[in-house]
Design a protein around this motif. Structure first.
Motif, PDB file in Angstrom:
ATOM      1  N   VAL A 188       0.863  -1.176   0.000  1.00  0.00           N
ATOM      2  CA  VAL A 188       0.000   0.000   0.000  1.00  0.00           C
ATOM      3  C   VAL A 188       0.905   1.233   0.000  1.00  0.00           C
ATOM      4  CG1 VAL A 188      -1.704   1.331   1.307  1.00  0.00           C
ATOM      5  CG2 VAL A 188      -1.882  -1.169   1.182  1.00  0.00           C
ATOM      6  N   GLY A 189       0.794   2.039  -1.058  1.00  0.00           N
ATOM      7  CA  GLY A 189       1.700   3.166  -1.238  1.00  0.00           C
ATOM      8  C   GLY A 189       2.957   2.713  -1.957  1.00  0.00           C
ATOM      9  N   CYS A 190       2.783   2.074  -3.115  1.00  0.00           N
ATOM     10  CA  CYS A 190       3.901   1.421  -3.808  1.00  0.00           C
ATOM     11  C   CYS A 190       4.784   2.383  -4.592  1.00  0.00           C
ATOM     12  CB  CYS A 190       3.375   0.334  -4.739  1.00  0.00           C
ATOM     13  SG  CYS A 190       2.419   0.960  -6.155  1.00  0.00           S
ATOM     14  N   ALA A 191       4.313   3.627  -4.825  1.00  0.00           N
ATOM     15  CA  ALA A 191       5.071   4.594  -5.631  1.00  0.00           C
ATOM     16  C   ALA A 191       5.423   3.966  -6.981  1.00  0.00           C
ATOM     17  CB  ALA A 191       6.286   5.079  -4.863  1.00  0.00           C
ATOM     18  N   SER A 192       6.701   3.945  -7.336  1.00  0.00           N
ATOM     19  CA  SER A 192       7.100   3.408  -8.638  1.00  0.00           C
ATOM     20  C   SER A 192       7.411   1.916  -8.596  1.00  0.00           C
ATOM     21  CB  SER A 192       8.313   4.175  -9.178  1.00  0.00           C
ATOM     22  OG  SER A 192       9.391   4.116  -8.258  1.00  0.00           O
ATOM     23  N   GLY A 193       7.107   1.260  -7.477  1.00  0.00           N
ATOM     24  CA  GLY A 193       7.156  -0.196  -7.423  1.00  0.00           C
ATOM     25  C   GLY A 193       8.485  -0.834  -7.100  1.00  0.00           C
ATOM     26  N   TYR A 194       9.454  -0.070  -6.621  1.00  0.00           N
ATOM     27  CA  TYR A 194      10.797  -0.622  -6.442  1.00  0.00           C
ATOM     28  C   TYR A 194      10.812  -1.813  -5.492  1.00  0.00           C
ATOM     29  CZ  TYR A 194      15.869  -0.686  -6.319  1.00  0.00           C
ATOM     30  OH  TYR A 194      17.182  -1.067  -6.442  1.00  0.00           O
ATOM     31  N   LEU A 195      10.112  -1.692  -4.369  1.00  0.00           N
ATOM     32  CA  LEU A 195      10.074  -2.779  -3.389  1.00  0.00           C
ATOM     33  C   LEU A 195       9.391  -4.015  -3.978  1.00  0.00           C
ATOM     34  CD1 LEU A 195       9.225  -2.364   0.353  1.00  0.00           C
ATOM     35  CD2 LEU A 195       8.070  -4.102  -0.969  1.00  0.00           C
TER      36      LEU A 195
END
Length: 319
Positions: free
Chosen positions: A139-146
């Motif tokens: 939740v709150g992934c931004a650009s998905g790096y994690l």
């Protein structure tokens, strides 16, 4: 070590090293023992400062934190207006230049060096489940790096990422396609109103410095609990802080975090009629909120490799 020992180990002139040590001591970077007539002063780095000055820590300071100061300076005049009684409530996300890029640069060194091999094993049984195949949501992934770090290592699992930033989600979708990740799904979703058919959907949910920024934090946590499967686990990263100012005296990252919170977290929350919790809202507020929405087995843990992060690990009842 003494100044002579430090100079010898580095292949440097002792007199220059001794003067440099003086600047480090008065700047509260290096500590020194009181010397005597028989013994020269000895210099040392406290563990929390050594971690920041290590190669990965230095990357965070140089790339993430230093760049953020430059970005925040660009909204300084607008923030002066926000402080005024008759000024605007805050500033929108769009007021901050390249917020997505900064967030990625700040987190990337820590995630690369610690997330998969050192953090994930701190969640009991999670690595084995990821290897077998489960469904995960950030939740709150931004650009998905994690998400990409997990998807690359655990190909049997499926990873969802949601964020309110269209820019961030579009960047995540493009990168997932470019890297051939068919087990990563990203979409623009308000965490306070997730799809109704997501009830009991995810085995594991994670947030990284997200909850204090959302406009409805308690409702967001209720939704996270709803979409977890019975027995599912939730990891919530937030700043390792107390809720009271006096209780944060001596916290090595408090000064910086309060400034970042004042200049970005608070105004972005208040402009959306949010509660303005701030990045330093602290455990005395976080723990009761997690309990109030129904999470169980709440544990306050550290985050490997980070002096300033707290990991709130909890679960949904199995029955």
């Amino acid at each position: 070590k003494t100044s002579h020992e430090i100079a010898a180990a580095a292949g440097l002139k002792e007199r220059y090293v001794r003067e440099w040590l003086g600047s480090m001591v008065v700047s509260h970077i290096v500590e020194v023992t009181t010397g005597t007539a028989a013994e020269a002063p000895r210099y040392f780095l406290p563990p929390h400062r050594a971690a920041v000055l290590s190669p990965s820590g230095a990357d965070v300071v140089r790339i993430g934190m230093s760049e953020r100061i430059i970005h925040l300076a660009k909204v300084a005049d607008d923030m002066v207006k926000c402080f005024r009684e008759d000024g605007p409530a805050g500033l929108p996300y769009s007021a901050y230049p390249d917020f997505q890029g900064w967030a990625k640069s700040l987190k990337q060194p820590l995630l690369d060096s610690h997330f998969v091999d050192k953090f994930l094993p701190t969640v009991p049984g999670l690595v084995e489940k990821l290897e077998s195949g489960i469904t995960v949501c950030e939740v709150g992934c931004a650009s998905g790096y994690l998400l990409f770090l997990m998807a690359e290592r655990f190909s049997n699992s499926t990873f969802y990422g949601i964020d309110v930033s269209l820019e961030g989600v579009n960047n995540a979708k493009k990168e997932a396609a470019a890297r051939g990740f068919d087990n990563v799904i990203c979409d623009v979703v308000d965490a306070a109103e997730m799809p109704q058919d997501w009830s009991d959907k995810f085995d594991y949910v994670i947030t990284s410095y997200t909850i204090h920024d959302v406009t409805k934090p308690e409702q967001c946590l209720r939704e996270i609990r709803r979409v977890l499967k019975p027995g599912g686990q939730f990891s919530m990263w937030e700043s390792d802080a107390h809720s009271g100012h006096k209780d944060n005296m001596g916290n090595p990252v408090a000064t910086y975090t309060y400034v970042i919170s004042m200049m970005s977290c608070i105004p972005m929350s208040l402009i959306e009629n949010g509660p303005g919790l701030g990045a330093m809202w602290g455990r005395e507020k976080i723990l009761p909120m997690l309990e109030s929405v129904g999470f169980l087995d709440i544990k306050l843990l550290g985050v490997p490799g980070s002096q300033g992060a707290a990991h709130y690990l909890c679960s949904k009842s199995a029955g």
